[in-house]
Motif scaffolding. Structure first.
Motif, PDB file in Angstrom:
ATOM      1  N   ALA A  33      -1.864  -4.117  -6.046  1.00 36.47           N
ATOM      2  CA  ALA A  33      -0.772  -4.927  -6.608  1.00 36.47           C
ATOM      3  C   ALA A  33      -0.234  -5.899  -5.550  1.00 36.47           C
ATOM      4  CB  ALA A  33       0.349  -4.024  -7.112  1.00 36.47           C
ATOM      5  N   ARG A  34      -0.143  -5.393  -4.313  1.00 35.85           N
ATOM      6  CA  ARG A  34       0.360  -6.247  -3.225  1.00 35.85           C
ATOM      7  C   ARG A  34      -0.648  -7.344  -2.878  1.00 35.85           C
ATOM      8  NH1 ARG A  34       4.902  -7.045  -3.496  1.00 35.85           N
ATOM      9  NH2 ARG A  34       4.930  -7.945  -1.414  1.00 35.85           N
ATOM     10  N   LEU A  35      -1.927  -6.996  -2.930  1.00 36.55           N
ATOM     11  CA  LEU A  35      -2.961  -8.001  -2.663  1.00 36.55           C
ATOM     12  C   LEU A  35      -2.868  -9.117  -3.707  1.00 36.55           C
ATOM     13  CD1 LEU A  35      -5.434  -9.033  -1.150  1.00 36.55           C
ATOM     14  CD2 LEU A  35      -6.866  -7.548  -2.539  1.00 36.55           C
ATOM     15  N   ASN A  36      -2.647  -8.710  -4.937  1.00 33.94           N
ATOM     16  CA  ASN A  36      -2.463  -9.673  -6.020  1.00 33.94           C
ATOM     17  C   ASN A  36      -1.348 -10.651  -5.687  1.00 33.94           C
ATOM     18  OD1 ASN A  36      -4.072  -9.814  -8.215  1.00 33.94           O
ATOM     19  ND2 ASN A  36      -2.641  -8.819  -9.616  1.00 33.94           N
ATOM     20  N   LYS A  37      -0.249 -10.079  -5.205  1.00 35.00           N
ATOM     21  CA  LYS A  37       0.914 -10.905  -4.864  1.00 35.00           C
ATOM     22  C   LYS A  37       0.555 -11.860  -3.726  1.00 35.00           C
ATOM     23  CE  LYS A  37       5.523 -11.626  -4.865  1.00 35.00           C
ATOM     24  NZ  LYS A  37       5.506 -13.041  -4.528  1.00 35.00           N
ATOM     25  N   ALA A  38      -0.192 -11.348  -2.748  1.00 35.60           N
ATOM     26  CA  ALA A  38      -0.586 -12.192  -1.612  1.00 35.60           C
ATOM     27  C   ALA A  38      -1.487 -13.326  -2.088  1.00 35.60           C
ATOM     28  CB  ALA A  38      -1.283 -11.352  -0.549  1.00 35.60           C
ATOM     29  N   VAL A  39      -2.431 -13.006  -2.987  1.00 34.35           N
ATOM     30  CA  VAL A  39      -3.330 -14.036  -3.525  1.00 34.35           C
ATOM     31  C   VAL A  39      -2.503 -15.117  -4.222  1.00 34.35           C
ATOM     32  CG1 VAL A  39      -5.095 -14.510  -5.270  1.00 34.35           C
ATOM     33  CG2 VAL A  39      -5.324 -12.508  -3.779  1.00 34.35           C
ATOM     34  N   ALA A  96      -9.667   8.499 -10.299  1.00 34.67           N
ATOM     35  CA  ALA A  96      -8.292   8.017 -10.462  1.00 34.67           C
ATOM     36  C   ALA A  96      -7.765   7.469  -9.140  1.00 34.67           C
ATOM     37  CB  ALA A  96      -7.408   9.149 -10.956  1.00 34.67           C
ATOM     38  N   ASP A  97      -7.147   6.287  -9.205  1.00 31.59           N
ATOM     39  CA  ASP A  97      -6.545   5.692  -8.012  1.00 31.59           C
ATOM     40  C   ASP A  97      -5.292   6.460  -7.612  1.00 31.59           C
ATOM     41  OD1 ASP A  97      -8.269   3.637  -7.418  1.00 31.59           O
ATOM     42  OD2 ASP A  97      -7.308   2.235  -8.812  1.00 31.59           O
ATOM     43  N   SER A  98      -5.070   6.565  -6.316  1.00 33.31           N
ATOM     44  CA  SER A  98      -3.821   7.143  -5.825  1.00 33.31           C
ATOM     45  C   SER A  98      -2.725   6.088  -5.929  1.00 33.31           C
ATOM     46  CB  SER A  98      -3.980   7.564  -4.369  1.00 33.31           C
ATOM     47  OG  SER A  98      -4.091   6.397  -3.569  1.00 33.31           O
ATOM     48  N   LEU A  99      -1.487   6.521  -5.683  1.00 33.19           N
ATOM     49  CA  LEU A  99      -0.374   5.561  -5.697  1.00 33.19           C
ATOM     50  C   LEU A  99      -0.612   4.464  -4.657  1.00 33.19           C
ATOM     51  CD1 LEU A  99       2.435   4.692  -6.673  1.00 33.19           C
ATOM     52  CD2 LEU A  99       3.420   6.191  -4.928  1.00 33.19           C
ATOM     53  N   ALA A 100      -1.094   4.862  -3.471  1.00 33.67           N
ATOM     54  CA  ALA A 100      -1.349   3.882  -2.410  1.00 33.67           C
ATOM     55  C   ALA A 100      -2.415   2.884  -2.845  1.00 33.67           C
ATOM     56  CB  ALA A 100      -1.770   4.589  -1.128  1.00 33.67           C
ATOM     57  N   ASP A 148       3.854 -21.342   4.696  1.00 33.81           N
ATOM     58  CA  ASP A 148       4.143 -20.265   3.752  1.00 33.81           C
ATOM     59  C   ASP A 148       2.869 -19.492   3.409  1.00 33.81           C
ATOM     60  OD1 ASP A 148       6.807 -20.910   3.683  1.00 33.81           O
ATOM     61  OD2 ASP A 148       6.605 -22.270   1.983  1.00 33.81           O
ATOM     62  N   ALA A 149       1.762 -20.223   3.285  1.00 35.62           N
ATOM     63  CA  ALA A 149       0.485 -19.570   2.996  1.00 35.62           C
ATOM     64  C   ALA A 149       0.106 -18.645   4.151  1.00 35.62           C
ATOM     65  CB  ALA A 149      -0.602 -20.617   2.771  1.00 35.62           C
ATOM     66  N   ALA A 150       0.245 -19.149   5.373  1.00 37.08           N
ATOM     67  CA  ALA A 150      -0.092 -18.343   6.549  1.00 37.08           C
ATOM     68  C   ALA A 150       0.815 -17.115   6.629  1.00 37.08           C
ATOM     69  CB  ALA A 150       0.036 -19.187   7.817  1.00 37.08           C
ATOM     70  N   ALA A 151       2.096 -17.310   6.323  1.00 37.03           N
ATOM     71  CA  ALA A 151       3.043 -16.194   6.393  1.00 37.03           C
ATOM     72  C   ALA A 151       2.684 -15.125   5.362  1.00 37.03           C
ATOM     73  CB  ALA A 151       4.470 -16.697   6.158  1.00 37.03           C
ATOM     74  N   ALA A 152       2.255 -15.550   4.179  1.00 30.21           N
ATOM     75  CA  ALA A 152       1.923 -14.592   3.117  1.00 30.21           C
ATOM     76  C   ALA A 152       0.700 -13.754   3.486  1.00 30.21           C
ATOM     77  CB  ALA A 152       1.684 -15.334   1.805  1.00 30.21           C
ATOM     78  N   VAL A 153      -0.303 -14.395   4.052  1.00 32.29           N
ATOM     79  CA  VAL A 153      -1.520 -13.661   4.400  1.00 32.29           C
ATOM     80  C   VAL A 153      -1.247 -12.746   5.602  1.00 32.29           C
ATOM     81  CG1 VAL A 153      -2.635 -15.357   5.934  1.00 32.29           C
ATOM     82  CG2 VAL A 153      -4.038 -13.896   4.520  1.00 32.29           C
ATOM     83  N   TYR A 154      -0.394 -13.214   6.502  1.00 29.87           N
ATOM     84  CA  TYR A 154      -0.015 -12.418   7.672  1.00 29.87           C
ATOM     85  C   TYR A 154       0.744 -11.162   7.237  1.00 29.87           C
ATOM     86  CZ  TYR A 154       2.170 -11.410  12.242  1.00 29.87           C
ATOM     87  OH  TYR A 154       2.579 -10.827  13.407  1.00 29.87           O
ATOM     88  N   ARG A 155       1.712 -11.378   6.369  1.00 34.71           N
ATOM     89  CA  ARG A 155       2.530 -10.264   5.879  1.00 34.71           C
ATOM     90  C   ARG A 155       1.645  -9.215   5.213  1.00 34.71           C
ATOM     91  NH1 ARG A 155       5.070 -12.241   1.003  1.00 34.71           N
ATOM     92  NH2 ARG A 155       3.124 -11.447   0.154  1.00 34.71           N
ATOM     93  N   PHE A 156       0.736  -9.653   4.369  1.00 31.95           N
ATOM     94  CA  PHE A 156      -0.112  -8.693   3.669  1.00 31.95           C
ATOM     95  C   PHE A 156      -0.962  -7.886   4.652  1.00 31.95           C
ATOM     96  CE2 PHE A 156      -4.214  -7.466   1.916  1.00 31.95           C
ATOM     97  CZ  PHE A 156      -3.780  -6.573   0.944  1.00 31.95           C
ATOM     98  N   ILE A 157      -1.622  -8.586   5.556  1.00 29.13           N
ATOM     99  CA  ILE A 157      -2.564  -7.887   6.442  1.00 29.13           C
ATOM    100  C   ILE A 157      -1.836  -6.954   7.405  1.00 29.13           C
ATOM    101  CG2 ILE A 157      -4.267  -8.185   8.277  1.00 29.13           C
ATOM    102  CD1 ILE A 157      -5.106 -10.796   6.883  1.00 29.13           C
ATOM    103  N   LYS A 176      -2.083  -5.831 -11.435  1.00 32.09           N
ATOM    104  CA  LYS A 176      -0.624  -5.932 -11.508  1.00 32.09           C
ATOM    105  C   LYS A 176      -0.073  -4.558 -11.886  1.00 32.09           C
ATOM    106  CE  LYS A 176       2.814  -8.734 -13.900  1.00 32.09           C
ATOM    107  NZ  LYS A 176       3.836  -8.718 -12.866  1.00 32.09           N
ATOM    108  N   ASN A 177       0.915  -4.075 -11.132  1.00 29.75           N
ATOM    109  CA  ASN A 177       1.434  -2.735 -11.404  1.00 29.75           C
ATOM    110  C   ASN A 177       2.838  -2.583 -10.818  1.00 29.75           C
ATOM    111  OD1 ASN A 177       1.854   0.018 -11.740  1.00 29.75           O
ATOM    112  ND2 ASN A 177      -0.327   0.480 -11.462  1.00 29.75           N
ATOM    113  N   ASP A 178       3.830  -3.029 -11.577  1.00 31.74           N
ATOM    114  CA  ASP A 178       5.214  -3.010 -11.091  1.00 31.74           C
ATOM    115  C   ASP A 178       5.698  -1.584 -10.837  1.00 31.74           C
ATOM    116  OD1 ASP A 178       5.206  -5.686 -11.251  1.00 31.74           O
ATOM    117  OD2 ASP A 178       6.378  -5.838 -13.106  1.00 31.74           O
ATOM    118  N   ALA A 179       5.281  -0.655 -11.716  1.00 34.17           N
ATOM    119  CA  ALA A 179       5.742   0.730 -11.585  1.00 34.17           C
ATOM    120  C   ALA A 179       5.248   1.330 -10.271  1.00 34.17           C
ATOM    121  CB  ALA A 179       5.248   1.547 -12.767  1.00 34.17           C
TER     122      ALA A 179
END
Ligand SMILES: [Zn+2]
Ligand SMILES: [Zn+2]
Length: 737
Positions: free
Chosen positions: A465-471, A455-459, A485-494, A573-576
């Motif tokens: 889910a966040r990686l999905n958003k970054a992709v 089972a996956d943890s919450l983290a 914007d692309a550079a900013a998105a990948v920067y933010r995620f990492i 995808k996991n909004d919850a």
């Protein structure tokens, strides 16, 4: 010169000619009297020259009076065919359509009205010499004026120059000024500095000359090329350039395609010595088709280089042959180029592509920005503000440099580059490097073949889910050419999600503080998040990602370049999970804030009481308590529904939940109050000083914009600190009371 391209060039020329789209006509060119060649506008160098402005009187043909004209080149007056005034100029309103006498030549020339004339230059009336000035030439075409050349290709006055025939242009100038004076035509002479065009090769003064040139009838081609962009068949990015494109296309003039140069595609036109027939052919003719004569001479001129460049999208694919590459790749998908050749090149490729191939040459045109210095100034040797890319690469690395360019390439704006900005992304590279080392260590004992469902943890759920958003963000931004914007998105995620949170949240699990299943789940997660992150980053940092990819995959030596670019994964995808994790993160941040404000040592463990409004939140926090304990460095965390606020605590609010952090007994209250009061006094003084400066008119009118900006930033910063300190003081004072 490439055989295939020559073939394509001739084919298009002949086709245009046969359809009446190419013709010969008069045109004014920049001529070098020493090199005996026409040179392009771009090859003319301008030099400031301290000369004179001669004011000359042109008497009315009928009645008394005169018009005074000012000129820097009196010798050209021999070829004047009109005097022009501005249509709105009240002084000359009644004279339009009348005639004046051209002095020395004793010839009647008309007074005409044209918007091009500047009312406040000299007397507001100018002499028009169509054969010696490009603007006058254009005016002559608008008004159907006579065009009389008076200076020949060697800079000598020709037979149209009357008494001055045979004189060099500058010798003639002296004589003409003398004669004007003698005849009472010279009203005055004033010193005048202006720019003189010179040949870039030999520095001889350019002599504009009218000569026979070849033209392409451009309006029908421009119409099609305009329609294609209006219909969206070709999209120009950034879109703002479309207006410039339309503007240029609407005001386009016939394209002069002949050049008097040695190098280039020679014009495929031959002249028969015998019967004077003009032969236009894709292959060199041996004999004249009309009279059979064999004495044929090819046109001396070559084609403008942009003529062959305009055919580039299809000539390079083998046209006019019906090749497989042509079928596969035309129309092409994307052209990337600088905005400075939107007209010269892009517009002409559009016109020729539509004319020859009946389709646009590319679906998208991306016009990239210029790289300027940090103040937005163009880099130049004389200003000494050049940033040498090779030096920067040596100093900060290729990937940091490349990422910086992408990060600052916002559409419609130039890139403002500075070494500090590049250095900033070097830190980013270091961050990724360290995160990778941690990842490799964490995955060291990972058994990829273990198939058991864990089972996956919450983290785990959250980071996927966040990686999905970054992709999603990176892909959309790249599709729309929003590289920043692309550079900013990948920067933010990492940096802010993977490094700041996920790796920290999972540390205890990786270090064996959790169960074996938890560790396996985290390893499984990191095992897929890490390579996906590398692929997402690859377009921006190709070297670093390739290196890490190779290390990550061990014996699998396939390059990251041929891996598939990440796609959004619907299972992730996991909004919850995102919402829950965000709440936990906000709680950790709230405790950290209080630690910072109250200067509680990071090593000091705390006992925190949390008050929730419902059982649902209580259960949620209880479930993920370890995250808060670890990342906020707590000794204990008690979660109660509607807990009573204890004495001597600092309170933070996250949503409907309250966090009570103990202060009394942890912080030396009186010492801390004294320290804060001192700091507050200092900030107040700084704030006052900077505000005073900004209120000073003298400073505001004299200081450079970037200095003012710095001062304004300071004030904002002081105000923020001031508020923070005040709040902290209030809290402490409340507790000590
Ligand atoms: Zn020259
Ligand atoms: Zn002939």
């Amino acid at each position: 010169m490439d055989e295939g391209l020559s073939h394509a060039v001739r084919e298009v020329f002949v086709r245009l000619f046969n359809e009446g789209m190419i013709y010969q006509g008069d045109y004014i060119v920049n001529w070098c009297p020493r090199c005996h060649t026409a040179i392009s506008d771009l090859e003319v160098e301008f030099k400031s020259d301290a000369s004179f402005l001669w004011n000359i009187r042109y008497p009315f043909a009928e009645g008394q009076g005169e018009i005074v004209v000012a000129t820097t080149r009196p010798e050209t007056m021999l070829g004047d065919t009109a005097v022009a005034v501005h249509p709105d100029d009240k002084r000359y309103k009644n004279l339009i359509g009348k005639y004046v006498i051209l002095p020395l030549m004793n010839k009647k020339i008309p007074v005409i009205a044209d918007d091009y004339v500047t009312m406040d230059f000299g007397s507001g009336a100018v002499k028009i010499t169509p054969a010696s000035d490009p603007n006058d030439f254009a005016m002559a075409q608008r008004h159907h004026l006579e065009i009389i050349s008076v200076i020949d290709g060697k800079g000598i006055i020709n037979e149209n120059g009357g008494a001055y025939k045979g004189q060099d242009r500058y010798e003639a100038r002296k004589n003409i000024v003398n004669d004007l004076q003698k005849g009472g035509y010279l009203v005055g002479t004033e010193p005048y500095a202006h720019n003189v065009g010179q040949c870039y090769r030999c520095k001889t003064d350019i002599e504009p000359m009218v000569s026979k040139q070849w033209f392409v009838k451009i309006k029908p081609l421009a119409k099609q090329a305009t329609a294609a962009v209006i219909k969206g068949k070709t999209k120009i990015v950034p879109k703002t350039w479309e207006a410039t494109y339309f503007d240029w296309m609407n005001n386009i003039r016939d394209w002069c395609i002949s050049r008097q140069l040695w190098w280039g595609h020679r014009i495929p036109v031959w002249y028969c010595d015998n019967c004077k027939k003009v032969i236009v052919s894709t292959v060199d003719p041996d004999t004249c088709p009309d009279c059979g004569g064999a004495s044929l001479k090819q046109d001396e001129d070559v084609l403008d280089t942009w003529f062959s460049s305009a055919l580039w999208p299809f000539s390079t694919l083998g046209w006019p042959e019906k090749t497989a590459p042509l079928k596969t790749f035309y129309p092409t998908s994307l052209l990337i180029t600088g905005f400075d050749i939107l007209f010269f090149w892009v517009a002409r490729m559009m016109m020729m592509g539509l004319y020859v191939m009946k389709d646009v040459p590319f679906k998208h045109v991306y016009l990239h920005a210029l790289v300027r210095d940090e103040k937005g100034e163009k880099m130049s040797k004389s200003k000494g503000n050049i940033i040498d890319p090779l030096l920067m690469i040596d100093q900060y690395g290729t990937d940091a440099f490349r990422f910086t360019l992408a990060a600052y390439t916002a559409q419609g704006r130039d890139v403002r580059l500075s070494p500090e900005r590049i250095e900033g992304y070097k830190f980013f590279v270091n961050k990724i490097w360290n995160a990778s080392k941690l990842t490799f260590a964490n995955l060291d004992d990972f058994d990829e073949t273990a198939t058991a469902e864990v089972a996956d943890s919450l983290a785990d759920l959250w980071i996927k889910a966040r990686l999905n958003k970054a992709v999603e963000d990176v892909t959309t931004a790249l599709d729309e050419y929003r590289f920043n914007d692309a550079a900013a998105a990948v920067y933010r995620f990492i940096w802010h999600e993977l490094c700041d949170w996920y790796l920290e949240l999972s540390k205890p699990v990786f270090y064996g503080k959790g169960s074996a299943e938890q560790k396996q789940a985290a390893q499984k997660t990191l095992g897929v998040v890490f390579p996906t992150m590398l692929k997402l980053l690859h377009p921006f940092m190709p070297f670093l990602t390739e290196e890490l990819w190779q290390v990550f995959h061990g014996d699998d030596k396939n390059s990251i370049m041929i891996s598939r670019f990440p796609a959004v994964c619907s299972e992730w995808k996991n909004d919850a999970a995102e919402k829950e994790m965000e709440t936990i993160m906000d709680m950790i941040a709230a405790v950290r804030n209080i630690r910072g404000e109250m200067r509680i040592a990071p090593s000091q463990k705390l006992d925190v009481l949390m008050s929730t409004v419902d059982e649902k939140t209580q259960k949620m926090v209880e479930k993920h308590k370890d995250y808060i304990l670890n990342l906020a460095n707590l000794e204990s965390l008690t979660v109660e529904i509607n807990a009573v606020e204890p004495k001597g605590v600092a309170t933070a609010v996250v949503g409907s939940t309250k966090l009570f952090v103990p202060i009394v007994g942890i912080v030396d209250l009186s010492g801390e109050i004294a320290r804060l009061e001192k700091e507050l006094a200092k900030i107040s003084k700084d704030l006052q000083q900077s505000s005073k400066k900004l209120a000073n008119r003298d400073f505001m009118s004299k200081a450079a914009p970037d200095i003012i900006q710095k001062e304004e930033d300071k004030v904002k910063d002081f105000q923020k600190k001031h508020t923070t300190l005040e709040n902290a003081l209030k809290k402490l004072k409340g507790m000590s009371a």
